[in-house]
Design an enzyme around this catalytic site. Structure first.
Site, PDB file in Angstrom:
ATOM      1  CD  GLU A  88      -2.472   1.837   0.393  1.00  0.00           C
ATOM      2  OE1 GLU A  88      -3.208   1.064  -0.230  1.00  0.00           O
ATOM      3  OE2 GLU A  88      -2.367   3.047   0.111  1.00  0.00           O
TER       4      GLU A  88
ATOM      5  CB  SER B 117     -19.415   3.306  -4.435  1.00  0.00           C
ATOM      6  OG  SER B 117     -20.606   3.128  -5.157  1.00  0.00           O
TER       7      SER B 117
ATOM      8  CG  HIS C 231     -24.864  -1.539  -2.774  1.00  0.00           C
ATOM      9  ND1 HIS C 231     -25.800  -0.543  -2.867  1.00  0.00           N
ATOM     10  CD2 HIS C 231     -23.667  -0.924  -2.726  1.00  0.00           C
ATOM     11  CE1 HIS C 231     -25.176   0.638  -2.883  1.00  0.00           C
ATOM     12  NE2 HIS C 231     -23.882   0.427  -2.787  1.00  0.00           N
TER      13      HIS C 231
ATOM     14  NE  ARG D  90     -18.919   8.311  -6.915  1.00  0.00           N
ATOM     15  CZ  ARG D  90     -19.572   9.470  -6.935  1.00  0.00           C
ATOM     16  NH1 ARG D  90     -19.005  10.568  -6.453  1.00  0.00           N
ATOM     17  NH2 ARG D  90     -20.761   9.541  -7.455  1.00  0.00           N
TER      18      ARG D  90
END
Lengths: 471, 422
Positions: free
Chosen positions: A45, A351, A63, A325
């Site tokens: 990272e 997302s 979702h 995004r």
């Protein structure tokens, strides 16, 4: 590997079987899954913490995938990821609340679009949507502005803590033996012979048998280092307001816009921390690091907020932020395997990536296994980590007489607005992946994310963070 | 009488006569007065030391109107704690009230455990805070180095930390000058003070010579529209409100001052009637809220006045708390008190005939705009009941006081009373 080797000095390893570039929610999930096998794995990272890029500024919704484009990889992985993450959250204590969602139609065009959306949901494998009339919309969301014509319910849409999710994946990857290498920006890629890839990083070189690119906003750049030009990431800035907890009773479920020719609307959603969120805006940008907020963004949100739920604007804004995004020119996730290069890219994860991360990891194992990576499950694995609860709907240490009786530090409040105790800050500083800065501490404990923004406790929290760093 | 230390289901129980929430000037003064009258008083303060905001306001000017002496903030805070203890009040620190478990019962988190405080009366004295940058909707980057005066003074006076070298102060009212003093002490130069007002406020303690010493340039009729700097503050963008032109002012620290909001969360959690102007709980001249036995004092109800005025609320409320505990003073209807623009709030917001005068026989108001000459007019039901030119100006950023005697002509059975500037 100790906490220092994670962030500073020469890399603690020369070669790994698989390097995963990008310590966001997707990369961390992939590293965790790989580390469950007899493989050496490194999560690489660029920033000082996991989940410090796009993953931290997510709309934080788990979702159902009801509105994905049927037949896409995204649709499939969101549906599968939702199941996997709901189960994992239960096992690790990632806060999730099944609030449900309602899409609200404000125009005849939007109203007419609802049956199509319900049918699309079925094609996506989700069958519990229901069309409701205006009266029922107002029964569910009484604070909504007048003028709603009807709605579509999605009873299983949930809110989740995106920070704890990424941290849980990375923590488990670490406990399974993966290297978590922070402050390690990949600057170049070379062939290492024997089919290995050599990653040149700011902290030295790392050889890897396989490379998985989950670099989010930088995924196209890394893809380019491997010689590909398959997609371009155009950072799409989304600005959000977070309202004071006093607003929370107004918003008990996620209120979604109906996609229409008027363009994309904004959502109003409860947050897992007990606040209310309004946003996001959508604005294509060039600068991949510019997460500043803007006057026009604020004006847009205020205007939308006034139209959607005027009473919300009487409450104070406790935070505003912007996320970028990783949008591409394609309508679906960009997952491409190059077996010859022993390289896989997971790009264009928007997302929905928070929901689909574990399914993407599962998919990755399948692709790499088919391409020849040997995957022998480890005979024994450590238990999944038990994450500190920073969600509002579950008992927190300050409320727990049993915990305080054992350890008075859980009864000593440091951050008053968010009710964060000395014990929780101490635990975060001593955790396997400790925070690197105030933002990191905030994501692990909620300290300083409240209404006073440090007026009362800012100095005290910083003192504790410095004391933790010097140890 | 008090049930200290009994325990049910792991929760400690306290049953004082009066629970005071907040150990700042108003709460401590109320506690002292009530304890001196023989009541069992428990002060709950969430900080590790009681005393409130004056603990970290390391300049003089405290204690003038309540103790008739001049002292520094920290000395004043210590003295108020001593006086409360001396009178027999119990002061419990690191005690955070997290909610209500009854009409006058509180849930409290302390290092010793969860405590339920079941009191006969409750005095809310939770104070006020400055609105942070986020609530003021100032966009831009989000680097560290942006804070309120409260955090600045905590950093410098309690934690002895360094701040930057070049600061921009947003606001030019009393507290803003206090921030400038603290910055100077920390070796940080204030390169600019911005205010949307046409004039900078001044203050006796930092009057014209004081300001000359501080040498702070003040940009009136301006506002900060953006903060610039990824990892640290590099500059702010300042807009001239008259012309709309913008300029960039390099700095490494930004202090947002003033723009007060009461710490009203407990009041709202109780479902008390709230004052839409001050955003504190609505109180009457006896400082009673809409819930019997629950009172509110200090900057929670007038954000903000000076510490000594807050303290005198504590003295005022004591008599009414005692009366309530003795079963006196039944609730009758009150007359709403309203203020017209440029006033943004008036305190108290309710006048209850027969409940006596408000604290110090003054009605407190806050103005969004300055007026050099204060011609005050009081009306009720379309009838003017008083008109006076007061000998002090109306200034934004400080409380404007109107003698409550101007309300004495009001009809006790009449409609709302309005205070306006003629």
């Amino acid at each position: 590997m100790n906490a220092r080797q994670m962030r500073y000095g020469p890399l603690p390893v020369e070669r790994v079987d698989v390097a995963v570039i990008g310590g966001g929610v997707v990369g961390a999930a992939v590293a965790r899954a790989l580390a469950g096998h007899e493989l050496s794995v490194a999560l690489v990272e660029a920033r000082c913490d996991v989940g410090d890029g796009t993953s931290k500024a997510n709309t934080a919704i788990l979702h159902t995938g009801f509105d994905a484009t049927p037949g896409t990889l995204e649709s499939r992985l969101v549906r599968r990821g939702c199941e996997l993450l709901a189960e994992y959250a239960g096992a690790t204590g990632i806060p999730v609340e099944r609030t449900g969602a309602v899409l609200v139609a404000w125009t005849d065009e939007e109203l007419a679009a609802l049956p199509g959306l319900a049918a699309k949901a079925v094609k996506n494998g989700y069958e519990r949507c229901e069309i409701i009339g205006a009266e029922e919309v107002y029964r569910q969301v009484p604070a909504l502005a007048p003028g709603a014509l009807g709605g579509l319910t999605v009873p299983d849409e949930s809110i989740i803590c995106p920070w704890t999710t990424t941290l849980a994946f990375a923590t488990e990857a670490l406990s399974r033996g993966a290297y978590v290498l922070l402050n390690t920006r990949v600057e170049g890629v070379e062939s290492g012979g024997d089919g290995d890839t050599v990653l040149r990083t700011g902290r030295g070189t790392l050889r890897a048998g396989w490379v998985v690119n989950a670099a989010g906003l930088g995924s196209d750049v890394i893809d380019g280092l491997f010689g590909h030009r398959r997609f371009t990431v155009t950072p799409r800035r989304g600005e959000l307001f977070v309202f004071d907890k006093q607003a929370r009773p107004m918003v008990n479920r996620i209120v979604l816009p109906v996609p229409s020719s008027r363009g994309k609307g904004v959502l109003v959603s409860p947050t897992i921390y007990g606040n209310v969120m309004l946003g996001p805006t959508a604005e294509d940008r060039d600068d991949r690091t510019d997460t500043s907020t803007s006057e026009h963004g604020f004006d847009f949100l205020l205007e939308k907020g006034r139209k959607l739920m005027p009473a919300l604007l009487d409450e104070e804004v406790t935070a505003s932020y912007a996320g970028l995004r990783a949008a591409t020119e394609h309508g679906d996730y960009q997952v491409h395997l190059d077996a010859g290069q022993r390289y896989l890219v997971l790009g264009g994860i928007r997302s929905t990536g928070l929901t689909s991360a574990m399914a993407l990891a599962e998919h990755t194992l399948g692709l790499l296994g088919d391409a020849g990576l040997r995957l022998d499950a480890k005979a024994t694995l450590p238990d999944p980590p038990r994450m500190p609860n920073i969600g509002e709907a579950f008992p927190r240490p300050y409320q727990r007489a049993d915990l305080i009786a054992e350890d008075p530090a859980y009864g000593t409040a440091v951050c008053f607005c968010e009710r964060v105790t000395e014990g929780e800050i101490r635990d975060a500083l001593a955790s396997p992946i400790p925070p690197a800065d105030v933002d990191g501490l905030r994501r692990r404990t909620r300290a300083l994310m409240g209404r006073c923004q440090g007026f009362f406790c800012g100095a005290e929290v910083e003192k504790r963070l410095r004391a933790g760093e010097s140890q | 009488m008090s049930g200290t230390g009994s325990m049910t289901e792991n929760v400690l129980l306290e049953t004082p006569d009066v629970a005071v929430i907040g150990g700042g000037p108003s709460g401590l003064t109320a506690a002292r007065e009530l304890a001196a009258g023989g009541l069992d008083v428990l002060v709950l303060d969430r900080e590790r030391q009681a005393g409130g905001i004056p603990r970290h306001s390391d300049h003089t000017g405290y204690g003038v109107r309540d103790l008739h002496r001049v002292m520094t903030g920290p000395a004043y805070a210590r003295l108020l704690v001593e006086r409360a203890l001396e009178a027999g009040a119990r002061v419990r620190t690191s005690a955070m009230v997290t909610g209500w478990s009854g009409e006058r019962a509180l849930d409290v988190t302390t290092p010793e455990g969860r405590v339920r405080v079941d009191a006969r009366a409750v005095v809310l004295a939770t104070g006020a805070r400055e609105r942070p940058r986020t609530a003021r909707l100032v966009p831009g980057d989000r680097p560290p180095g942006v804070m309120n005066t409260g955090q600045l003074q905590n950093l410098v006076h309690l934690h002895h930390r360094e701040v930057g070298t070049r600061a921009v102060i947003v606001g030019a009212e009393l507290v803003s000058w206090s921030a400038a003093l603290t910055l100077r002490e920390a070796g940080c130069r204030t390169v600019l003070m911005t205010t949307e007002q046409p004039h900078a406020e001044s203050y006796a303690a930092f009057s014209v010579p004081g300001r000359a010493v501080l040498r702070v340039p003040v940009a009136t009729r301006t506002r900060v529209v953006r903060i610039i700097g990824h990892h640290a503050v590099e500059a702010v963008e300042v807009e001239d409100l008259a012309t709309g032109t913008r300029r960039t002012v390099p700095c490494d620290t930004v202090i947002f001052t003033g723009d007060w909001i009461p710490d009203h969360e407990l009041a709202r959690a109780a479902g008390l009637d709230m004052d839409p102007g001050s955003k504190g709980p609505l109180v009457d001249n006896a400082l009673r809220t809409s819930r019997p036995g629950v009172f509110a004092v200090g900057n929670l109800i007038h954000p903000v006045d000076t510490a000594d005025i807050a303290a005198l609320d504590g003295r005022h409320v004591a008599r009414h708390v005692r009366d309530y505990l003795a079963g006196a003073l039944p609730y009758g209807p009150g007359i709403p008190l309203r203020a017209e623009a440029p006033f943004t709030w008036v305190s108290p917001g309710l006048i209850r005939p027969g409940a006596g005068t408000p604290p110090r026989e003054r009605i407190l108001l806050w103005s969004a705009e300055p007026r050099l000459v204060a011609r005050v007019e009081v009306t009720q039901d379309g009838r003017r009941i008083a008109r006076r030119t007061l000998p002090w100006p109306v200034s934004p950023g400080r409380v404007f006081r109107v003698p409550s005697s101007m309300l004495s002509g009001a009809d006790p059975h009449g409609g709302p009373i309005t205070i306006a500037l003629a």
